[in-house]
Design a protein around this motif. Structure first.
Motif, mmCIF file in Angstrom:
data_model
loop_
_atom_site.group_PDB
_atom_site.id
_atom_site.type_symbol
_atom_site.label_atom_id
_atom_site.label_comp_id
_atom_site.label_asym_id
_atom_site.label_seq_id
_atom_site.Cartn_x
_atom_site.Cartn_y
_atom_site.Cartn_z
ATOM 1 N N PHE A 19 10.940 11.857 69.084
ATOM 2 C CA PHE A 19 11.968 11.161 69.206
ATOM 3 C C PHE A 19 13.188 11.501 70.553
ATOM 4 N N ILE A 20 13.954 12.491 70.558
ATOM 5 C CA ILE A 20 14.544 13.358 71.278
ATOM 6 C C ILE A 20 14.524 12.925 72.041
ATOM 7 N N GLY A 21 13.320 13.715 72.224
ATOM 8 C CA GLY A 21 12.628 13.459 74.166
ATOM 9 C C GLY A 21 12.675 12.101 74.527
ATOM 10 N N THR A 22 11.890 11.409 73.400
ATOM 11 C CA THR A 22 11.930 10.247 74.068
ATOM 12 C C THR A 22 13.743 9.520 74.919
ATOM 13 N N GLN A 23 14.253 10.201 73.814
ATOM 14 C CA GLN A 23 15.804 9.101 73.881
ATOM 15 C C GLN A 23 16.240 10.283 75.620
ATOM 16 N N LEU A 24 15.763 11.542 75.950
ATOM 17 C CA LEU A 24 16.791 12.168 76.870
ATOM 18 C C LEU A 24 15.822 11.429 78.412
ATOM 19 N N ILE A 25 14.968 11.633 78.080
ATOM 20 C CA ILE A 25 13.701 10.543 79.459
ATOM 21 C C ILE A 25 14.468 9.618 79.679
ATOM 22 N N LYS A 26 13.595 8.635 80.297
ATOM 23 C CA LYS A 26 13.660 7.130 80.588
ATOM 24 C C LYS A 26 13.050 7.093 78.975
ATOM 25 N N ASN A 27 13.711 5.800 79.132
ATOM 26 C CA ASN A 27 12.617 5.310 77.598
ATOM 27 C C ASN A 27 11.045 4.708 77.726
ATOM 28 N N GLU A 28 11.246 3.794 78.817
ATOM 29 C CA GLU A 28 9.963 3.605 79.757
ATOM 30 C C GLU A 28 8.959 3.608 80.274
ATOM 31 N N VAL A 29 9.284 5.502 80.712
ATOM 32 C CA VAL A 29 8.098 6.465 80.609
ATOM 33 C C VAL A 29 7.262 6.458 79.000
ATOM 34 N N ALA A 30 8.220 7.215 78.273
ATOM 35 C CA ALA A 30 7.002 7.765 77.170
ATOM 36 C C ALA A 30 6.789 6.792 76.941
ATOM 37 N N TYR A 31 7.015 5.706 76.369
ATOM 38 C CA TYR A 31 6.768 4.395 75.481
ATOM 39 C C TYR A 31 5.691 4.529 76.773
ATOM 40 N N HIS A 32 4.996 3.984 77.481
ATOM 41 C CA HIS A 32 4.761 3.688 78.801
ATOM 42 C C HIS A 32 2.965 4.779 78.525
ATOM 43 N N TYR A 33 3.217 5.796 78.228
ATOM 44 C CA TYR A 33 2.568 6.300 78.082
ATOM 45 C C TYR A 33 2.159 6.586 76.958
ATOM 46 N N LEU A 34 2.906 6.724 75.421
ATOM 47 C CA LEU A 34 2.250 7.638 74.440
ATOM 48 C C LEU A 34 2.284 6.714 73.510
ATOM 49 N N SER A 35 2.528 5.290 73.622
ATOM 50 C CA SER A 35 1.956 3.941 72.381
ATOM 51 C C SER A 35 1.202 3.461 72.418
ATOM 52 N N LEU A 36 0.973 3.197 71.586
ATOM 53 C CA LEU A 36 -0.212 1.980 71.692
ATOM 54 C C LEU A 36 -0.622 0.452 72.010
ATOM 55 N N TYR A 37 -1.288 0.972 73.232
ATOM 56 C CA TYR A 37 -1.082 -0.065 74.144
ATOM 57 C C TYR A 37 -2.541 -1.445 73.573
ATOM 58 N N PHE A 38 -3.173 -2.217 73.304
ATOM 59 C CA PHE A 38 -4.194 -2.885 73.251
ATOM 60 C C PHE A 38 -5.457 -1.969 73.845
ATOM 61 N N PHE A 39 -7.170 -2.292 74.074
ATOM 62 C CA PHE A 39 -7.448 -1.442 75.057
ATOM 63 C C PHE A 39 -7.843 -2.390 76.086
ATOM 64 N N GLU A 40 -7.962 -3.257 76.515
ATOM 65 C CA GLU A 40 -7.637 -3.897 77.862
ATOM 66 C C GLU A 40 -6.759 -4.116 78.441
ATOM 67 N N ASN A 41 -5.665 -3.747 77.994
ATOM 68 C CA ASN A 41 -4.142 -3.840 78.931
ATOM 69 C C ASN A 41 -4.541 -2.333 79.928
ATOM 70 N N PRO A 42 -4.151 -2.703 81.491
ATOM 71 C CA PRO A 42 -3.922 -1.276 81.896
ATOM 72 C C PRO A 42 -3.254 -0.367 81.956
ATOM 73 N N GLN A 43 -2.917 -0.409 80.806
ATOM 74 C CA GLN A 43 -1.627 0.662 80.606
ATOM 75 C C GLN A 43 -1.828 1.609 79.212
ATOM 76 N N PHE A 44 -3.714 1.091 78.411
ATOM 77 C CA PHE A 44 -3.849 1.636 77.319
ATOM 78 C C PHE A 44 -3.985 3.223 78.369
ATOM 79 N N TYR A 45 -4.500 4.074 77.048
ATOM 80 C CA TYR A 45 -4.683 5.297 77.087
ATOM 81 C C TYR A 45 -5.293 6.130 76.530
ATOM 82 N N ALA A 46 -6.278 6.518 76.323
ATOM 83 C CA ALA A 46 -7.750 7.331 75.526
ATOM 84 C C ALA A 46 -6.661 7.671 74.502
ATOM 85 N N TRP A 47 -5.762 8.685 75.256
ATOM 86 C CA TRP A 47 -4.466 9.796 73.194
ATOM 87 C C TRP A 47 -3.438 9.091 72.923
#
Length: 249
Positions: A19-47
């Protein structure tokens, strides 16, 4: 309330660091890589089915989840031990991601089929969605609620430990059915064996109807249900097979 247990403490620390790390860096970067996107969305990653459990949308979101983790998790880990508790916690979180994704799959593909049958190009639909945009004419085919479900299922990522927490609630009700719990807005003691089913029915109602009882939007109600369902079946299986925690230590 019990003294904090080791695994719960480590999970709390990890969540707070995320949570703190997300606030310190650009939020959109952290949420882009670490949030759960729909698996057919290009922003989805296996982790993402794992990492989304440690991401939260705001201070109150993480506060209530971590308070519940401390309150219920410490009691469960005290009896189970760390390994069994962690296995249960992660399993419920993954189960939440699975049901949430399954519901999104239904909403997305139902809406996509209707739009294509109405004459809209599949490629143009995906092109707009991948730009986080929609065509208002889609609402003439899907209706307003159908359009919201369709777009949200593809575009909106899920974050939070709530699915895993709901699994802990179910486990707590299994192990301590007569323990008395209270909601913040309803300060009346209710036994866990009644409290937890009521909470789940409220989530199911909100998920099916789209009416939020608690007044908040963008709540992944089916993720809550998914975590609870996995928690229920794991507890049922362990109880049926007398699965003792000493096998995990």
């Amino acid at each position: 309330m019990m003294n904090i247990t080791p695994t719960v403490k480590q999970l709390l620390i990890i969540n707070i660091i995320f949570f703190i790390g997300t606030q310190l860096i650009k939020n959109e970067v952290a949420y882009h890589y670490l949030s759960l996107y729909f698996f057919e969305n290009p922003q989805f990653y296996a982790w993402q089915p794992l990492t989304h459990m440690f991401m939260h949308g705001g201070f109150m979101h993480i506060f209530f989840n971590m308070f519940a983790l401390y309150s219920f998790g410490s009691a469960l880990e005290h009896f189970w031990g760390g390994k069994k508790f962690l296995f249960f916690y992660i399993s419920c979180g993954l189960g939440a991601a699975l049901l949430h994704t399954g519901v999104n799959y239904y909403f997305f593909h139902t809406g996509l089929t209707e739009l294509v049958n109405a004459g809209f190009s599949r490629d143009s639909i995906l092109e707009l969605l991948n730009k986080d945009m929609i065509n208002q004419q889609w609402g003439q085919v899907l209706g307003q609620s159908g359009l919201e479900n369709f777009a949200r299922s593809y575009v909106t990522p899920a974050v939070g430990a709530s699915g895993a927490i709901y699994g802990l609630l179910v486990a707590f009700a299994f192990m301590f059915p007569n323990a008395e719990l209270m909601m913040l807005f309803l300060p009346i003691p209710i036994k866990a064996k009644y409290f937890v089913p009521v909470i789940l029915l409220m989530d199911l109602f909100s998920g099916v109807t789209g009416i939020s009882i608690f007044g908040g939007g963008n709540i992944a109600h089916f993720a809550h249900i998914g975590g609870a369902v996995v928690g229920f079946f794991m507890m049922w299986y362990w109880k049926k097979n007398q699965f003792h925690s000493n096998r995990w230590n």
